[in-house]
Scaffold this active site. Structure first.
Site, PDB file in Angstrom:
ATOM      1  N   ARG A   1      -1.715  38.855  14.435  1.00 50.51           N
ATOM      2  CA  ARG A   1      -0.348  38.488  14.052  1.00 50.51           C
ATOM      3  C   ARG A   1      -0.214  37.880  12.662  1.00 50.51           C
ATOM      4  NH1 ARG A   1       2.764  35.250  18.641  1.00 50.51           N
ATOM      5  NH2 ARG A   1       1.594  33.549  17.690  1.00 50.51           N
TER       6      ARG A   1
ATOM      7  N   LYS B   1      11.369  42.059  12.166  1.00 52.15           N
ATOM      8  CA  LYS B   1       9.924  41.791  12.219  1.00 52.15           C
ATOM      9  C   LYS B   1       9.485  41.656  13.659  1.00 52.15           C
ATOM     10  CE  LYS B   1       9.421  38.062  14.123  1.00 52.15           C
ATOM     11  NZ  LYS B   1       8.746  37.234  15.016  1.00 52.15           N
ATOM     12  N   THR B   2       8.395  42.148  14.021  1.00 51.35           N
ATOM     13  CA  THR B   2       7.645  41.827  15.232  1.00 51.35           C
ATOM     14  C   THR B   2       6.493  42.818  15.362  1.00 51.35           C
ATOM     15  OG1 THR B   2       7.548  41.716  17.643  1.00 51.35           O
ATOM     16  CG2 THR B   2       9.320  43.065  16.763  1.00 51.35           C
TER      17      THR B   2
ATOM     18  N   GLY C   1       7.330  34.896  16.766  1.00 58.81           N
ATOM     19  CA  GLY C   1       5.901  34.986  16.459  1.00 58.81           C
ATOM     20  C   GLY C   1       5.661  35.485  15.047  1.00 58.81           C
TER      21      GLY C   1
ATOM     22  N   GLU D   1       0.311  43.987  27.520  1.00 57.77           N
ATOM     23  CA  GLU D   1       0.567  42.604  27.934  1.00 57.77           C
ATOM     24  C   GLU D   1       1.699  42.483  28.963  1.00 57.77           C
ATOM     25  OE1 GLU D   1       1.239  38.507  25.424  1.00 57.77           O
ATOM     26  OE2 GLU D   1       2.550  40.176  24.975  1.00 57.77           O
TER      27      GLU D   1
ATOM     28  N   ASP E   1      14.404  41.004  18.085  1.00 62.44           N
ATOM     29  CA  ASP E   1      15.713  41.353  18.651  1.00 62.44           C
ATOM     30  C   ASP E   1      16.592  40.128  18.891  1.00 62.44           C
ATOM     31  OD1 ASP E   1      13.664  40.817  20.473  1.00 62.44           O
ATOM     32  OD2 ASP E   1      14.645  41.844  22.112  1.00 62.44           O
ATOM     33  N   ASP E   2      16.005  39.058  19.455  1.00 62.45           N
ATOM     34  CA  ASP E   2      16.807  37.859  19.734  1.00 62.45           C
ATOM     35  C   ASP E   2      17.308  37.223  18.443  1.00 62.45           C
ATOM     36  OD1 ASP E   2      16.721  37.926  22.432  1.00 62.45           O
ATOM     37  OD2 ASP E   2      15.012  36.554  22.635  1.00 62.45           O
TER      38      ASP E   2
ATOM     39  N   LYS F   1     -23.309  50.159  30.014  1.00 56.98           N
ATOM     40  CA  LYS F   1     -23.266  49.434  31.294  1.00 56.98           C
ATOM     41  C   LYS F   1     -21.937  48.710  31.522  1.00 56.98           C
ATOM     42  CE  LYS F   1     -25.642  45.434  29.328  1.00 56.98           C
ATOM     43  NZ  LYS F   1     -26.733  44.510  29.366  1.00 56.98           N
TER      44      LYS F   1
ATOM     45  N   TYR G   1      -3.344  37.340  19.120  1.00 62.38           N
ATOM     46  CA  TYR G   1      -3.236  36.393  18.008  1.00 62.38           C
ATOM     47  C   TYR G   1      -4.101  36.812  16.815  1.00 62.38           C
ATOM     48  CZ  TYR G   1      -0.946  33.806  21.676  1.00 62.38           C
ATOM     49  OH  TYR G   1      -0.077  33.474  22.678  1.00 62.38           O
TER      50      TYR G   1
ATOM     51  N   ASP H   1       5.223  43.661  17.958  1.00 61.60           N
ATOM     52  CA  ASP H   1       5.409  44.447  19.181  1.00 61.60           C
ATOM     53  C   ASP H   1       6.021  45.822  18.903  1.00 61.60           C
ATOM     54  OD1 ASP H   1       4.550  42.120  20.260  1.00 61.60           O
ATOM     55  OD2 ASP H   1       6.262  41.777  21.570  1.00 61.60           O
TER      56      ASP H   1
ATOM     57  N   ARG I   1      10.763  29.205  18.036  1.00 56.80           N
ATOM     58  CA  ARG I   1      11.521  30.130  18.883  1.00 56.80           C
ATOM     59  C   ARG I   1      12.842  29.536  19.384  1.00 56.80           C
ATOM     60  NH1 ARG I   1       8.796  34.684  20.176  1.00 56.80           N
ATOM     61  NH2 ARG I   1       6.528  34.697  20.068  1.00 56.80           N
TER      62      ARG I   1
ATOM     63  N   GLY J   1       2.209  42.555  23.235  1.00 54.79           N
ATOM     64  CA  GLY J   1       3.406  43.371  23.379  1.00 54.79           C
ATOM     65  C   GLY J   1       4.085  42.825  24.617  1.00 54.79           C
TER      66      GLY J   1
HETATM   67  P1  FBP Z   1       7.891  38.145  18.400  1.00 56.28           P
HETATM   68  O1  FBP Z   1       8.619  39.182  19.192  1.00 56.28           O
HETATM   69  O2  FBP Z   1       8.610  36.880  18.261  1.00 56.28           O
HETATM   70  O3  FBP Z   1       7.483  38.721  17.073  1.00 56.28           O
HETATM   71  O4  FBP Z   1       6.536  37.772  19.139  1.00 56.28           O
HETATM   72  C1  FBP Z   1       5.774  38.721  19.756  1.00 56.28           C
HETATM   73  C2  FBP Z   1       4.534  38.180  20.375  1.00 56.28           C
HETATM   74  O5  FBP Z   1       3.458  38.325  19.500  1.00 56.28           O
HETATM   75  C3  FBP Z   1       4.295  38.880  21.708  1.00 56.28           C
HETATM   76  O6  FBP Z   1       3.534  40.022  21.566  1.00 56.28           O
HETATM   77  C4  FBP Z   1       3.675  37.816  22.562  1.00 56.28           C
HETATM   78  O7  FBP Z   1       3.982  37.980  23.905  1.00 56.28           O
HETATM   79  C5  FBP Z   1       4.314  36.580  22.050  1.00 56.28           C
HETATM   80  O8  FBP Z   1       4.623  36.808  20.700  1.00 56.28           O
HETATM   81  C6  FBP Z   1       3.432  35.365  22.195  1.00 56.28           C
HETATM   82  O9  FBP Z   1       4.119  34.283  21.680  1.00 56.28           O
HETATM   83  P2  FBP Z   1       3.617  32.796  21.533  1.00 56.28           P
HETATM   84  O10 FBP Z   1       3.399  32.602  20.069  1.00 56.28           O
HETATM   85  O11 FBP Z   1       4.773  32.008  21.973  1.00 56.28           O
HETATM   86  O12 FBP Z   1       2.364  32.620  22.317  1.00 56.28           O
END
Ligand code: FBP
Length: 609
Positions: A471, A224-225, A106, A334, A197-198, A265, A468, A227, A167, A274
């Site tokens: 990001r 990077k991420t 992402g 999430e 991580d991956d 209300k 989104y 999350d 991905r 995340g």
């Molecule tokens: P990365 O770990 O690849 O940075 O992505 C994180 C993330 O933003 C998560 O928070 C979310 O679950 C996922 O990407 C959503 O990915 P997609 O772009 O496939 O909808």
């Protein structure tokens, strides 16, 4: 009067411009200064690659034996020892190197500054090659040169759009062979993989593969991420992207808390991105002080059931109602669903059932038919739980699967599931107040007026999903400088012939310390689907961490009264422009309100690099 320009109308052109990505804001951010760590200045004060020396830190790895067997050549070279970057004083400049870079996973704010950092440190004597479309582009050889002109365009801008991302996981022998071909065809001396991580696990395997097959290409990862779950204690407090994303979500949640208290209300239920860790939720909670924030790691560790989660939120709702506060904000991470013990069991069972009977289930015409087929194949507890879920959630659980056949948990509308369950529970409480309140053991001894008030509770909820939106935002001054430093670190490592490392920067409050973490030292062995897998362990919220402790010590107070805080929009200058995420400052034990300091502020001239 008609005004003619490139759109055929001068007046229109003067308002909206004729060029792509050229809003007033985008033009202005390209010229913002970036902090540069002293490690990257040579004796003449010019930007230059760092050199590296060994530190005394050696990564401890519980699976050391198996890791050494899986990465023999990389481990023989780096021996799990962390390196530190130091300024190069030799005056010798390296030239003629070609370095490829790709984004993976992402998007995260700061990616474009990684490219700028790489370009700055490689200088005019070396070539930066961008790999388009992420890891898939590496397999297919989609390579372009990144020029100074490109850097001028993308500097300080958000998104990964310049190169793109995907991905794809590089796993099979054929894929490794394809990577080798791309690297050899483009004569790459270095490959930089920007990812989570991956992707960094992938970087470790590619580094080892090149060592084994004699490919002279140094492989370096960049963390990077948004999350925040790729972090290594005080060697790497967070990956880039987390700061910007959490600031954006905090602004929006802050606005919702204001709206809740103004409209008096609504209960706003906000799911925050995340995929696994609740780090984003914890940071946003510390920034905004909502009535409730769920932390998945706590729910798993304390074995809290869905019913108990619902009850605890209902309790906050009723208590606030009795105080005249019929509104509030609830933060939901999430990844929550996979941390709730009975839901985790259900998902595991569903994954197995759907894998085994995939075709039979696919051929059944209606959702009802599919469910009737599946229920008897589940344990009675899971079947009962499944039947208690709203139809849409049941549908998502069985129909929405990823490429590996697993439930796409991020698509499950947990915030809506909670709203439905809470609505039901509140209606039950209203119908049977005597069962819950009044005289008797374990009951809340409410006065007759309070019971009347509870009977009149109205529960109006709004659901939101924030992810989104954050990001691909323009990076904060922190992420802009941090990502630039990571790019410079990775470029320096490649030039210094170091392979199998992840670039890192730490000590955010005192100039930045540049590090290289040996990737094999981060890898652990996990059992997945009955097979051993080598993975970099995700960094989750620790219940013993200062950040969680501070949250836990305050949450009851925040639930009872309005402590809501509105951190406001991201500032690129001004009082909050240098603020370090609260959770990071707490966990790293930085002084309270310490601003980030990643070195001297410089206005980059992309033509110079
Ligand atoms: P990365 O770990 O690849 O940075 O992505 C994180 C993330 O933003 C998560 O928070 C979310 O679950 C996922 O990407 C959503 O990915 P997609 O772009 O496939 O909808």
């Amino acid at each position: 009067m008609t005004h003619r320009g490139s759109s055929g109308n001068d007046l229109a052109d003067s308002f909206v411009g004729t060029e792509k990505r050229r809003s007033l804001f985008e033009q202005a951010v390209r010229t913002l200064p970036i902090s540069v760590c002293s490690t990257f200045f040579d004796k003449d004060g010019k930007i230059a690659p760092a050199t590296f020396r060994e530190t005394e830190t050696v990564l401890e790895n519980a699976d050391q034996g198996r890791i050494t067997a899986a990465f023999p050549r990389t481990v023989a070279k780096n021996r799990f020892v962390v390196l530190e970057g130091v300024p190069s004083l030799s005056g010798v400049s390296i030239s003629g190197r070609r370095v490829g870079v790709l984004f993976s996973g992402g998007p995260a704010p700061g990616g474009h500054n990684v490219l700028a950092g790489l370009k700055a440190v490689l200088g005019k004597g070396n070539t930066l090659l961008g790999i388009r479309g992420g890891p898939k582009g590496l397999l297919n050889g989609r390579v372009v040169e990144v020029t100074s002109r490109d850097v001028r365009d993308i500097l300080n801008t958000g998104g990964f759009n310049f190169l793109g991302t995907d991905r794809t996981k590089i796993k099979s022998p054929q894929q490794f062979e394809q990577v080798r071909e791309t690297v050899l065809q483009n004569r790459m001396d270095g490959l930089v993989i920007v990812g989570g991580d991956d992707s960094n696990t992938n970087a470790a395997f590619i580094a080892e593969y090149f060592e084994t097959t004699g490919v002279k290409c140094n492989v370096v990862g960049i963390p990077k991420t948004i999350d925040g779950d790729l972090a290594v204690g005080n060697l790497l407090p967070i990956p880039f992207g987390f700061d910007t994303a959490t600031k954006i979500y905090s602004e929006l949640v802050g606005n919702l808390t204001q709206d809740a208290a103004s409209a008096v209300k609504y209960w706003h239920f906000v799911k925050l991105m995340g995929r696994t860790a609740s780090k984003i939720t914890l940071e946003v909670a510390l920034q905004t002080k909502p009535a409730v924030a769920l932390i998945s790691e706590e729910i798993a560790e304390k074995n809290i059931s869905l019913e108990n989660i619902v009850d605890s939120i209902v309790q906050v709702i009723t208590e606030r109602r009795l105080r005249g506060l019929n509104y509030g904000v609830v933060l939901v991470p999430e990844g929550l669903i996979e941390f709730i013990p009975e839901m985790r069991d259900l998902i595991r069972e569903l994954n197995a059932v759907l894998a085994e009977y995939e075709k039979d289930i696919r051929d059944l015409p209606t959702l009802r038919n599919k469910l009737e087929y599946i229920y008897p194949l589940l344990t009675p507890q899971s079947a009962q739980l499944m039947a208690s879920l709203p139809d849409e959630i049941e549908e998502m659980l069985i129909l929405d699967r990823d490429d590996h056949g697993n439930v796409k948990v991020s698509q499950i509308e947990t915030e809506k599931l909670l709203i439905e369950k809470i609505r039901y529970k509140i209606s039950e409480i209203k119908r049977h107040t005597d069962r819950y309140f009044g005289e008797g053991e374990g009951k809340f001894a409410a006065t007759p007026e309070q019971i009347e008030s509870i009977r009149r509770i109205t529960f109006a909820a709004q659901s939101h999903f924030l992810g989104y939106e954050g990001r691909s935002a323009k990076p904060t001054t922190f992420d802009a400088s941090f990502a630039f430093a990571l790019g410079m670190t990775a470029g320096s490592l490649v030039l210094a012939d170091k392979t199998g490392y992840m670039a890192a920067v730490t000590d955010f409050h005192k100039g930045g310390r540049v590090l290289a973490i040996p990737l094999p030292g981060l890898i652990t062995v996990e059992m997945r689907k009955g097979k051993e897998e080598f993975v970099i362990e995700k960094s989750l919220v620790k219940l013993s961490s200062p950040s969680f402790q501070v949250y836990a010590a305050n949450r009851d107070k925040w639930a009872r009264e309005d402590y809501f805080s509105s951190p406001g929009p991201i500032q690129h200058w001004g009082p909050t422009s240098k603020q370090i995420p609260i959770s990071v400052a707490l966990d790293q034990d930085y002084p309270e309100f310490a601003d980030f300091d990643l070195g001297k502020e410089c206005r980059l001239d992309p033509d110079e690099i």
